[in-house]
Design a protein around this motif. Structure first.
Motif, mmCIF file in Angstrom:
data_model
loop_
_atom_site.group_PDB
_atom_site.id
_atom_site.type_symbol
_atom_site.label_atom_id
_atom_site.label_comp_id
_atom_site.label_asym_id
_atom_site.label_seq_id
_atom_site.Cartn_x
_atom_site.Cartn_y
_atom_site.Cartn_z
ATOM 1 N N PRO A 121 0.818 -1.217 0.000
ATOM 2 C CA PRO A 121 0.000 0.000 0.000
ATOM 3 C C PRO A 121 0.853 1.269 0.000
ATOM 4 N N GLN A 122 0.248 2.339 -0.509
ATOM 5 C CA GLN A 122 0.905 3.645 -0.448
ATOM 6 C C GLN A 122 0.374 4.363 0.779
ATOM 7 N N ILE A 123 1.276 4.694 1.678
ATOM 8 C CA ILE A 123 0.874 5.308 2.940
ATOM 9 C C ILE A 123 1.526 6.679 3.051
ATOM 10 N N THR A 124 0.718 7.696 3.287
ATOM 11 C CA THR A 124 1.255 9.046 3.414
ATOM 12 C C THR A 124 1.039 9.537 4.842
ATOM 13 N N ASP B 232 6.690 -4.038 2.592
ATOM 14 C CA ASP B 232 6.563 -3.661 1.176
ATOM 15 C C ASP B 232 5.691 -2.421 0.960
ATOM 16 N N ALA B 233 5.320 -1.747 2.036
ATOM 17 C CA ALA B 233 4.556 -0.508 1.880
ATOM 18 C C ALA B 233 5.454 0.579 1.307
ATOM 19 N N SER B 234 4.850 1.498 0.548
ATOM 20 C CA SER B 234 5.662 2.648 0.149
ATOM 21 C C SER B 234 5.185 3.848 0.964
ATOM 22 N N ILE B 235 6.117 4.374 1.754
ATOM 23 C CA ILE B 235 5.775 5.351 2.789
ATOM 24 C C ILE B 235 6.320 6.722 2.421
ATOM 25 N N THR B 236 5.461 7.739 2.509
ATOM 26 C CA THR B 236 5.902 9.115 2.284
ATOM 27 C C THR B 236 5.650 9.903 3.564
ATOM 28 N N LEU B 237 6.657 10.669 3.974
ATOM 29 C CA LEU B 237 6.537 11.481 5.186
ATOM 30 C C LEU B 237 6.656 12.947 4.769
ATOM 31 N N ILE B 238 5.573 13.694 5.028
ATOM 32 C CA ILE B 238 5.505 15.091 4.591
ATOM 33 C C ILE B 238 5.610 16.021 5.786
ATOM 34 N N GLY B 239 6.470 17.028 5.700
ATOM 35 C CA GLY B 239 6.556 18.001 6.786
ATOM 36 C C GLY B 239 6.663 19.407 6.242
ATOM 37 N N ASP B 240 5.985 20.352 6.867
ATOM 38 C CA ASP B 240 6.080 21.726 6.362
ATOM 39 C C ASP B 240 7.341 22.434 6.858
#
Ligand SMILES: Cc1cc2nc3c(=O)[nH]c(=O)nc-3n(C[C@H](O)[C@H](O)[C@H](O)COP(=O)(O)OP(=O)(O)OC[C@H]3O[C@@H](n4cnc5c(N)ncnc54)[C@H](O)[C@@H]3O)c2cc1C
Ligand code: SF4
Lengths: 61, 405
Positions: free
Chosen positions: B4-7, B28-36
């Motif tokens: 899964p794609q996890i944000t 196998d997850a694709s993880i994105t970590l967003i920070g301002d």
């Protein structure tokens, strides 16, 4: 695996003692003591203690 | 099959711990970590305490200060895609919308955007008014904390009290203004709050309670009784607002943070979870009222729970019900540690079981908090953790989870 606590930055929060009482404890003087060499079954507990330490004083590896 | 794609939105303690827990449970997850913020994840508590002292006092450079804060991580650069320096502005059924208009496709979204300081809705003195939440705030405030400078702190919650204490250590003149009757009253209860007030006064803080700020004139703070206080630096520490605007329209209950169930799933929204300071959850240790808890320990607990939930739903594995972390928080003021376990804020009565509150700061004091006659919290003042440990154990035993109590 080795457990190391950087005593210079440890502020005695005691969160490690709560998270992994088999590895970390306080001695009679209130100083932190820990098991320096742990086996594989204890690594998860040690890592939980490291995450719980607000000063990031615990190094595993 | 691709995972899964996890944000994860919010690259601080809660976001980082969620990414770590997800990496371990869903390789196998694709993880994105967003920070301002432009900074890699860092630790906030030292910003009002030892790091501010070293940074403002000249003992620490900016780089050294940040190095002390930076959160160590188990993640390697390939584990997570980090997108720092740009806020998420919205969420739609396909993913997370960024400020530049791009969409990050997501099967799951974890909200970890925390809180920001509430500001006084008054004009004037903008160039000397500060807040303290992030590293950039600290960077702006530190050079103002010069010995002899006059600092006015508005709001005597924990952060206001800590910055007041740090200011005194650095040799500033400090006035602390609190609209309520005592500092830290809600968290500590009347008697302990009164003792903390005495501690601040003993250390030279001018503490004015029951007073609100009515206006600013150049270099001055005007109170509602007409009193004028001269200020070289002003810190507003009046509590916080949850960063949930980007979740508008998601279906989640955003009345105070993000309402989540015992799996950290946002009620009313699909595949949305919330962790850390913005998560509003009921803790069955106490009752069924959902609350936000702004303590450092909550990001770790809620991040592991959120990762468990996503992993269970992705793999079809069963998940144990119930989320009942024992809250704890600490504060350091004038070299004295305040260490709390449980929920003293919910107590009706407080009893000193060791020491004497008139000796605060000199000898250890341990206080028990009760509701309906039952133990609900313990606070130690200047007590070594080894001494509080036995009381904490009693508290854990007293707080067995309650069903709809
Ligand atoms: C000065 C200070 C002292 C403290 N001292 C203590 C203490 O002594 N003891 C204690 O228990 N707790 C303390 N705390 C509280 C503790 O630091 C918090 O509970 C903890 O930081 C919460 O972590 P979080 O990840 O949930 O939120 P945060 O740390 O607030 O992180 C949220 C992140 O999300 C980012 N963000 C917000 N909106 C967006 C968006 N739209 N898009 C992308 N990113 C976004 C924010 O910029 C931030 O980086 C203190 C806090 C402060 C500020
Ligand atoms: S949790 Fe960290 S700071 Fe606290 S006693 Fe353990 S090592 Fe020291």
């Amino acid at each position: 695996m080795k457990v190391h606590v950087n005593i210079d930055i440890c502020l005695l929060h005691g969160q490690c003692v709560i998270a992994a009482p088999e590895i970390f404890s306080f001695d009679d003087n209130g100083d932190l003591v820990w098991v320096a060499e742990i086996d594989d079954s204890q690594v998860a507990d040690a890592e939980a203690a490291s995450d719980a330490c607000p000063e990031q004083a615990i190094i595993i590896g | 099959m691709a995972g899964p794609q996890i944000t994860i939105v919010g690259a601080s303690l809660a976001g980082l711990r969620t990414a770590e827990a997800l990496r371990a449970s869903l390789p196998d997850a694709s993880i994105t970590l967003i920070g301002d913020e432009p900074h890699a994840p860092y630790n906030r508590p030292p910003l009002s305490k030892e790091v501010m002292e070293g940074f403002a006092g000249g003992g620490m450079s900016e780089d050294e200060a940040f190095a002390r804060l930076s959160l160590r991580s188990k993640l390697s650069p390939d584990d997570v895609q980090m997108r720092l320096g740009m806020p998420a502005t919205g969420i739609d059924p396909n993913g997370v919308r960024m400020a530049d208009g791009t969409l990050i496709p997501s099967d799951w979204v974890v909200a970890a955007t925390g809180i920001r300081p509430r500001r006084l809705p008054l004009h004037g003195n903008e160039s000397i008014r500060h807040v303290l939440r992030g590293f950039d705030d600290a960077r702006a405030l530190a050079p103002m904390l010069r010995p002899g400078a006059r600092m006015v702190v508005i709001g005597a919650g924990f952060i206001g009290c800590e910055i007041a204490a740090t200011g005194r250590k650095l040799g500033l003149h400090v006035t602390l203004i609190e609209p309520g009757p005592q500092p830290m009253l809600r968290a500590l209860g009347t008697r302990v709050a009164a003792a903390m007030a005495a501690l601040h006064r003993r250390h030279g803080v001018t503490l004015l309670t029951g007073r609100a700020v009515e206006a600013f004139t150049p270099g001055k703070v005007i109170l509602d009784d007409g009193k004028e206080i001269e200020a070289d630096v002003i810190v507003e520490a009046l509590g916080s607002l949850p960063n949930t605007e980007w979740l508008t329209g998601s279906g989640a209950d955003l009345s105070d943070g993000v309402l989540v169930d015992d799996r950290m799933l946002a009620t009313g929204a699909r595949n949305l979870l919330a962790v850390g300071d913005i998560a509003r959850f009921a803790n069955p240790l106490f009752d069924d009222v959902p609350r936000r808890v702004e303590h450092w320990c909550i990001p770790g607990f809620s991040a592991r729970r959120a990762a468990e939930t996503i992993a269970a739903q992705e793999t079809g594995a069963p998940q144990l019900p119930g989320f009942a972390p024992l809250p704890s928080f600490w504060s350091d003021q004038y070299g004295m540690r305040v260490q709390a376990f449980g929920a003293p804020a919910l107590a009706e009565t407080q009893t000193v079981i060791e020491g004497d509150l008139s000796q605060i700061g000199e000898a250890r004091v341990i206080i028990e908090y009760a509701r309906g006659g039952a133990l609900i919290g313990v606070i130690g003042l200047g007590a070594l953790p080894a001494t509080i440990a036995k009381h904490r154990a009693r508290l854990t035993a007293a707080l067995s989870p309650k069903e709809n109590a």
